[in-house]
Design an enzyme around this catalytic site. Structure first.
Site, PDB file in Angstrom:
ATOM      1  N   ASP A  30     -40.996 -11.173 -81.536  1.00  0.00           N
ATOM      2  CA  ASP A  30     -40.453 -11.205 -80.474  1.00  0.00           C
ATOM      3  C   ASP A  30     -38.851 -12.741 -79.706  1.00  0.00           C
ATOM      4  OD1 ASP A  30     -42.537 -13.035 -80.537  1.00  0.00           O
ATOM      5  OD2 ASP A  30     -43.094 -13.193 -78.639  1.00  0.00           O
ATOM      6  N   GLU A  42     -47.841  -8.183 -72.527  1.00  0.00           N
ATOM      7  CA  GLU A  42     -48.780  -9.193 -71.488  1.00  0.00           C
ATOM      8  C   GLU A  42     -49.801  -8.063 -70.586  1.00  0.00           C
ATOM      9  OE1 GLU A  42     -48.683 -11.740 -70.846  1.00  0.00           O
ATOM     10  OE2 GLU A  42     -46.900 -12.936 -70.113  1.00  0.00           O
ATOM     11  N   HIS A  90     -52.425 -11.188 -74.255  1.00  0.00           N
ATOM     12  CA  HIS A  90     -51.121 -10.973 -74.846  1.00  0.00           C
ATOM     13  C   HIS A  90     -51.591 -10.967 -76.390  1.00  0.00           C
ATOM     14  CE1 HIS A  90     -49.027 -15.222 -74.346  1.00  0.00           C
ATOM     15  NE2 HIS A  90     -48.650 -14.881 -75.108  1.00  0.00           N
ATOM     16  N   ASP A 107     -54.068 -15.327 -71.926  1.00  0.00           N
ATOM     17  CA  ASP A 107     -55.001 -13.856 -70.942  1.00  0.00           C
ATOM     18  C   ASP A 107     -54.874 -12.973 -71.965  1.00  0.00           C
ATOM     19  OD1 ASP A 107     -51.793 -13.574 -72.251  1.00  0.00           O
ATOM     20  OD2 ASP A 107     -51.091 -13.357 -70.072  1.00  0.00           O
TER      21      ASP A 107
HETATM   22  C1  GLP Z   1     -46.286 -16.787 -77.298  1.00  0.00           C
HETATM   23  C2  GLP Z   1     -46.204 -16.137 -78.130  1.00  0.00           C
HETATM   24  C3  GLP Z   1     -47.299 -15.306 -78.514  1.00  0.00           C
HETATM   25  C4  GLP Z   1     -48.403 -16.029 -79.356  1.00  0.00           C
HETATM   26  C5  GLP Z   1     -49.087 -16.962 -77.786  1.00  0.00           C
HETATM   27  C6  GLP Z   1     -50.264 -18.360 -78.344  1.00  0.00           C
HETATM   28  O1  GLP Z   1     -46.646 -16.402 -75.776  1.00  0.00           O
HETATM   29  N1  GLP Z   1     -45.315 -14.714 -77.198  1.00  0.00           N
HETATM   30  O2  GLP Z   1     -47.141 -13.969 -79.633  1.00  0.00           O
HETATM   31  O3  GLP Z   1     -49.327 -15.340 -80.109  1.00  0.00           O
HETATM   32  O4  GLP Z   1     -47.758 -17.635 -78.159  1.00  0.00           O
HETATM   33  O5  GLP Z   1     -49.182 -19.522 -78.995  1.00  0.00           O
HETATM   34  P1  GLP Z   1     -50.236 -20.374 -79.431  1.00  0.00           P
HETATM   35  O6  GLP Z   1     -50.383 -20.081 -80.580  1.00  0.00           O
HETATM   36  O7  GLP Z   1     -48.712 -21.239 -79.027  1.00  0.00           O
HETATM   37  O8  GLP Z   1     -50.867 -20.525 -78.996  1.00  0.00           O
END
Ligand code: GLP
Length: 261
Positions: free
Chosen positions: A67, A143, A138, A136
Protein backbone atom coordinates in the site's frame (compact mmCIF):
# COMPACT_ATOMS: atom_id res chain seq x y z
CA UNK A 1 -3.97 -21.21 9.84
CA UNK A 2 -0.80 -21.87 11.83
CA UNK A 3 -0.24 -19.82 14.97
CA UNK A 4 3.23 -19.35 16.47
CA UNK A 5 3.18 -17.64 19.84
CA UNK A 6 6.61 -16.29 20.71
CA UNK A 7 8.01 -14.64 23.84
CA UNK A 8 8.74 -11.26 22.30
CA UNK A 9 9.07 -9.31 19.03
CA UNK A 10 12.77 -10.29 18.70
CA UNK A 11 11.91 -13.98 18.69
CA UNK A 12 9.01 -13.40 16.30
CA UNK A 13 11.18 -11.40 13.90
CA UNK A 14 13.84 -14.14 13.95
CA UNK A 15 11.27 -16.77 13.13
CA UNK A 16 9.89 -14.68 10.27
CA UNK A 17 13.44 -14.05 8.99
CA UNK A 18 14.11 -17.80 8.96
CA UNK A 19 10.96 -18.37 6.91
CA UNK A 20 11.79 -15.61 4.38
CA UNK A 21 15.45 -16.63 4.08
CA UNK A 22 14.54 -20.30 3.52
CA UNK A 23 12.02 -19.25 0.87
CA UNK A 24 14.54 -17.12 -1.07
CA UNK A 25 17.28 -19.73 -0.73
CA UNK A 26 14.90 -22.29 -2.17
CA UNK A 27 13.68 -20.01 -4.96
CA UNK A 28 16.08 -17.13 -5.67
CA UNK A 29 13.49 -15.65 -8.04
CA UNK A 30 10.92 -15.33 -5.28
CA UNK A 31 8.25 -12.67 -5.75
CA UNK A 32 8.07 -11.02 -2.35
CA UNK A 33 5.00 -9.27 -0.99
CA UNK A 34 6.21 -6.64 1.49
CA UNK A 35 4.65 -4.56 4.24
CA UNK A 36 5.36 -1.37 6.13
CA UNK A 37 4.73 -0.26 9.72
CA UNK A 38 6.87 -0.56 12.82
CA UNK A 39 6.27 -4.31 13.14
CA UNK A 40 8.47 -5.57 10.25
CA UNK A 41 11.45 -3.27 10.97
CA UNK A 42 13.39 -5.84 12.99
CA UNK A 43 12.70 -8.52 10.37
CA UNK A 44 14.05 -6.21 7.66
CA UNK A 45 17.19 -5.62 9.74
CA UNK A 46 17.70 -9.36 10.02
CA UNK A 47 17.22 -9.86 6.27
CA UNK A 48 19.77 -7.13 5.55
CA UNK A 49 22.20 -8.74 8.00
CA UNK A 50 21.78 -12.15 6.37
CA UNK A 51 22.26 -10.56 2.95
CA UNK A 52 25.48 -8.84 4.07
CA UNK A 53 26.74 -12.08 5.56
CA UNK A 54 26.18 -13.85 2.22
CA UNK A 55 23.55 -16.20 3.65
CA UNK A 56 20.91 -15.08 1.16
CA UNK A 57 20.75 -12.95 -1.98
CA UNK A 58 17.76 -10.96 -3.23
CA UNK A 59 19.40 -10.15 -6.59
CA UNK A 60 16.87 -12.09 -8.60
CA UNK A 61 13.82 -11.30 -6.45
CA UNK A 62 11.01 -8.94 -7.31
CA UNK A 63 8.83 -7.27 -4.73
CA UNK A 64 5.37 -5.75 -4.46
CA UNK A 65 4.35 -3.64 -1.51
CA UNK A 66 0.89 -3.66 -0.08
CA UNK A 67 0.00 0.00 0.00
CA UNK A 68 0.81 3.69 -0.19
CA UNK A 69 -0.79 6.90 1.05
CA UNK A 70 -2.56 8.94 -1.61
CA UNK A 71 -0.90 12.32 -2.04
CA UNK A 72 2.56 11.48 -0.71
CA UNK A 73 5.51 11.58 -3.10
CA UNK A 74 8.04 8.72 -2.92
CA UNK A 75 10.52 11.18 -1.39
CA UNK A 76 8.15 12.15 1.44
CA UNK A 77 9.60 10.77 4.66
CA UNK A 78 6.31 9.24 5.73
CA UNK A 79 5.57 7.64 2.38
CA UNK A 80 5.78 3.88 2.20
CA UNK A 81 8.14 4.22 -0.79
CA UNK A 82 10.58 6.09 1.44
CA UNK A 83 10.09 3.62 4.30
CA UNK A 84 10.92 0.63 2.08
CA UNK A 85 13.95 2.30 0.56
CA UNK A 86 15.43 3.34 3.88
CA UNK A 87 14.42 0.29 5.94
CA UNK A 88 15.16 -2.46 3.42
CA UNK A 89 15.92 -1.81 -0.25
CA UNK A 90 19.03 0.33 0.34
CA UNK A 91 20.45 -2.40 2.59
CA UNK A 92 20.04 -5.48 0.40
CA UNK A 93 21.17 -6.46 -3.08
CA UNK A 94 17.70 -6.38 -4.66
CA UNK A 95 17.47 -4.70 -8.08
CA UNK A 96 15.44 -1.61 -7.10
CA UNK A 97 13.88 -1.43 -10.58
CA UNK A 98 12.15 -4.68 -9.65
CA UNK A 99 10.63 -3.32 -6.44
CA UNK A 100 7.07 -2.04 -6.71
CA UNK A 101 5.04 0.16 -4.39
CA UNK A 102 1.57 1.44 -5.38
CA UNK A 103 1.62 4.96 -6.80
CA UNK A 104 0.03 7.43 -4.38
CA UNK A 105 0.36 10.26 -6.88
CA UNK A 106 -1.26 8.64 -9.93
CA UNK A 107 -3.64 10.96 -11.77
CA UNK A 108 -5.84 8.05 -12.68
CA UNK A 109 -5.87 5.94 -9.52
CA UNK A 110 -8.22 3.28 -10.93
CA UNK A 111 -5.98 2.73 -13.97
CA UNK A 112 -2.88 2.58 -11.83
CA UNK A 113 -4.54 0.00 -9.50
CA UNK A 114 -5.40 -2.12 -12.52
CA UNK A 115 -1.82 -1.85 -13.79
CA UNK A 116 -0.52 -2.90 -10.35
CA UNK A 117 -2.65 -6.06 -10.41
CA UNK A 118 -1.44 -6.79 -13.95
CA UNK A 119 2.19 -6.35 -12.90
CA UNK A 120 1.73 -8.83 -10.03
CA UNK A 121 0.14 -11.32 -12.41
CA UNK A 122 2.92 -10.79 -15.01
CA UNK A 123 5.49 -11.56 -12.30
CA UNK A 124 3.75 -14.89 -11.73
CA UNK A 125 1.94 -13.89 -8.53
CA UNK A 126 3.29 -13.30 -5.04
CA UNK A 127 5.14 -16.28 -3.56
CA UNK A 128 5.27 -15.06 0.03
CA UNK A 129 3.32 -12.12 1.44
CA UNK A 130 4.35 -10.39 4.65
CA UNK A 131 1.60 -8.67 6.64
CA UNK A 132 1.29 -6.57 9.74
CA UNK A 133 -2.13 -5.88 11.21
CA UNK A 134 -4.02 -2.77 12.25
CA UNK A 135 -5.58 -2.54 15.70
CA UNK A 136 -9.01 -2.65 14.01
CA UNK A 137 -8.17 -5.83 12.10
CA UNK A 138 -7.18 -4.17 8.84
CA UNK A 139 -4.49 -5.70 6.67
CA UNK A 140 -2.65 -3.48 4.19
CA UNK A 141 -5.21 -0.62 4.23
CA UNK A 142 -8.32 -2.77 3.88
CA UNK A 143 -10.51 -1.19 6.51
CA UNK A 144 -13.51 -2.77 8.30
CA UNK A 145 -16.45 -2.92 5.93
CA UNK A 146 -14.46 -3.32 2.73
CA UNK A 147 -15.13 -6.26 0.42
CA UNK A 148 -13.27 -9.45 1.19
CA UNK A 149 -12.91 -10.02 -2.57
CA UNK A 150 -11.54 -6.62 -3.60
CA UNK A 151 -8.40 -6.10 -5.64
CA UNK A 152 -6.00 -3.13 -5.54
CA UNK A 153 -8.13 -0.03 -4.94
CA UNK A 154 -8.25 3.32 -3.19
CA UNK A 155 -9.49 3.28 0.39
CA UNK A 156 -10.74 5.97 2.73
CA UNK A 157 -8.98 5.45 6.07
CA UNK A 158 -10.86 5.15 9.34
CA UNK A 159 -10.32 7.62 12.17
CA UNK A 160 -8.82 4.76 14.19
CA UNK A 161 -6.15 4.08 11.54
CA UNK A 162 -5.43 7.77 11.07
CA UNK A 163 -4.90 8.25 14.79
CA UNK A 164 -2.87 4.99 15.13
CA UNK A 165 -0.57 6.13 12.31
CA UNK A 166 -0.28 9.78 13.40
CA UNK A 167 2.63 8.90 15.70
CA UNK A 168 4.79 8.44 12.62
CA UNK A 169 4.04 11.90 11.23
CA UNK A 170 5.61 15.20 12.13
CA UNK A 171 5.14 15.72 15.89
CA UNK A 172 2.39 13.09 15.81
CA UNK A 173 0.10 15.61 14.10
CA UNK A 174 -3.10 13.93 13.01
CA UNK A 175 -3.77 16.63 10.38
CA UNK A 176 -0.64 15.49 8.54
CA UNK A 177 -1.90 11.95 7.98
CA UNK A 178 -3.42 11.42 4.53
CA UNK A 179 -7.06 10.33 4.67
CA UNK A 180 -6.87 7.93 1.74
CA UNK A 181 -4.53 5.24 0.48
CA UNK A 182 -4.03 2.88 -2.42
CA UNK A 183 -3.98 -0.70 -1.21
CA UNK A 184 -3.85 -4.21 -2.48
CA UNK A 185 -7.24 -5.77 -1.78
CA UNK A 186 -8.08 -8.75 0.37
CA UNK A 187 -8.61 -10.67 -2.90
CA UNK A 188 -5.08 -9.76 -4.04
CA UNK A 189 -3.61 -10.83 -0.68
CA UNK A 190 -5.52 -14.11 -0.71
CA UNK A 191 -3.89 -14.98 -4.04
CA UNK A 192 -0.40 -15.00 -2.48
CA UNK A 193 0.92 -18.55 -2.27
CA UNK A 194 2.01 -18.10 1.33
CA UNK A 195 1.15 -15.46 3.93
CA UNK A 196 3.18 -14.58 7.04
CA UNK A 197 1.47 -12.16 9.42
CA UNK A 198 3.32 -10.52 12.30
CA UNK A 199 1.68 -8.94 15.34
CA UNK A 200 3.35 -7.67 18.46
CA UNK A 201 2.02 -5.91 21.56
CA UNK A 202 -1.18 -5.49 23.50
CA UNK A 203 -2.69 -3.11 20.97
CA UNK A 204 -3.11 -6.03 18.55
CA UNK A 205 -5.01 -8.37 20.94
CA UNK A 206 -8.51 -7.76 19.56
CA UNK A 207 -7.29 -7.94 15.97
CA UNK A 208 -5.49 -11.25 16.57
CA UNK A 209 -8.51 -12.73 18.34
CA UNK A 210 -10.66 -11.72 15.36
CA UNK A 211 -8.12 -13.04 12.86
CA UNK A 212 -7.61 -16.47 14.42
CA UNK A 213 -10.80 -17.27 16.30
CA UNK A 214 -13.44 -14.76 15.22
CA UNK A 215 -16.16 -15.09 12.62
CA UNK A 216 -15.16 -14.28 9.05
CA UNK A 217 -16.58 -10.83 8.53
CA UNK A 218 -15.89 -7.66 6.58
CA UNK A 219 -15.86 -5.89 9.96
CA UNK A 220 -12.56 -7.65 10.67
CA UNK A 221 -10.96 -7.84 7.19
CA UNK A 222 -8.00 -10.00 8.35
CA UNK A 223 -10.46 -12.78 9.25
CA UNK A 224 -10.65 -13.62 5.51
CA UNK A 225 -7.23 -15.25 6.01
CA UNK A 226 -9.02 -18.15 7.71
CA UNK A 227 -9.72 -19.25 4.12
CA UNK A 228 -6.05 -19.10 3.10
CA UNK A 229 -4.45 -22.51 3.05
CA UNK A 230 -0.90 -21.44 3.87
CA UNK A 231 -1.08 -18.66 6.42
CA UNK A 232 1.29 -18.37 9.36
CA UNK A 233 0.49 -15.98 12.19
CA UNK A 234 3.46 -15.05 14.36
CA UNK A 235 2.45 -13.13 17.46
CA UNK A 236 3.99 -12.43 20.82
CA UNK A 237 2.40 -13.34 24.16
CA UNK A 238 0.88 -9.88 24.46
CA UNK A 239 -0.79 -9.90 21.06
CA UNK A 240 -2.02 -13.44 21.78
CA UNK A 241 -3.57 -12.23 25.05
CA UNK A 242 -7.18 -12.67 23.93
CA UNK A 243 -6.86 -16.02 22.16
CA UNK A 244 -8.78 -18.89 23.74
CA UNK A 245 -6.75 -21.84 22.41
CA UNK A 246 -3.25 -20.67 23.33
CA UNK A 247 -2.20 -23.97 24.92
CA UNK A 248 -3.27 -25.88 21.80
CA UNK A 249 -1.36 -23.56 19.42
CA UNK A 250 1.73 -23.84 21.61
CA UNK A 251 1.44 -27.62 21.69
CA UNK A 252 1.25 -27.82 17.87
CA UNK A 253 4.18 -25.42 17.52
CA UNK A 254 6.28 -27.46 20.00
CA UNK A 255 5.55 -30.63 18.01
CA UNK A 256 6.16 -29.33 14.50
CA UNK A 257 8.99 -26.87 15.20
CA UNK A 258 10.03 -23.95 13.06
CA UNK A 259 10.84 -25.83 9.86
CA UNK A 260 7.45 -27.48 9.58
CA UNK A 261 5.37 -24.58 10.67
C1 GLP B 1 -0.60 0.58 8.54
C2 GLP B 1 -0.26 -0.30 7.34
C3 GLP B 1 -0.45 -1.76 7.64
C4 GLP B 1 0.22 -2.11 8.95
C5 GLP B 1 -0.39 -1.31 10.07
C6 GLP B 1 0.20 -1.64 11.43
O1 GLP B 1 -1.94 0.85 8.64
N1 GLP B 1 -1.02 0.06 6.20
O2 GLP B 1 0.08 -2.53 6.57
O3 GLP B 1 0.06 -3.49 9.19
O4 GLP B 1 -0.14 0.06 9.78
O5 GLP B 1 1.35 -0.92 11.66
P1 GLP B 1 2.35 -1.16 12.86
O6 GLP B 1 3.17 -2.34 12.45
O7 GLP B 1 3.17 0.08 12.95
O8 GLP B 1 1.54 -1.43 14.06
Amino acid sequence: MKVAIVQNPEEGSKLAAEIFIAQVQQNPKTVLGLATGSTPVKLYNLLAEANRAGVVSFKECQSFNLDEYIGLAPTHEQSYHYFMKTQLFDHIDIDQTKTHVPDGLARDIAASCKAYEEAIAAAGGIDIQLLGIGSDGHIAFNEPGCSLACRTHSQVLTQQTISDNARLFFNGRIEEVPTQAVTMGIGSIMDAKRVVLLAFGKGKQEAIAGLVEGAVTTMCPCSALQYHNDCIVICDEEAAGKLRNVAYYKYIFSQTGVSNI
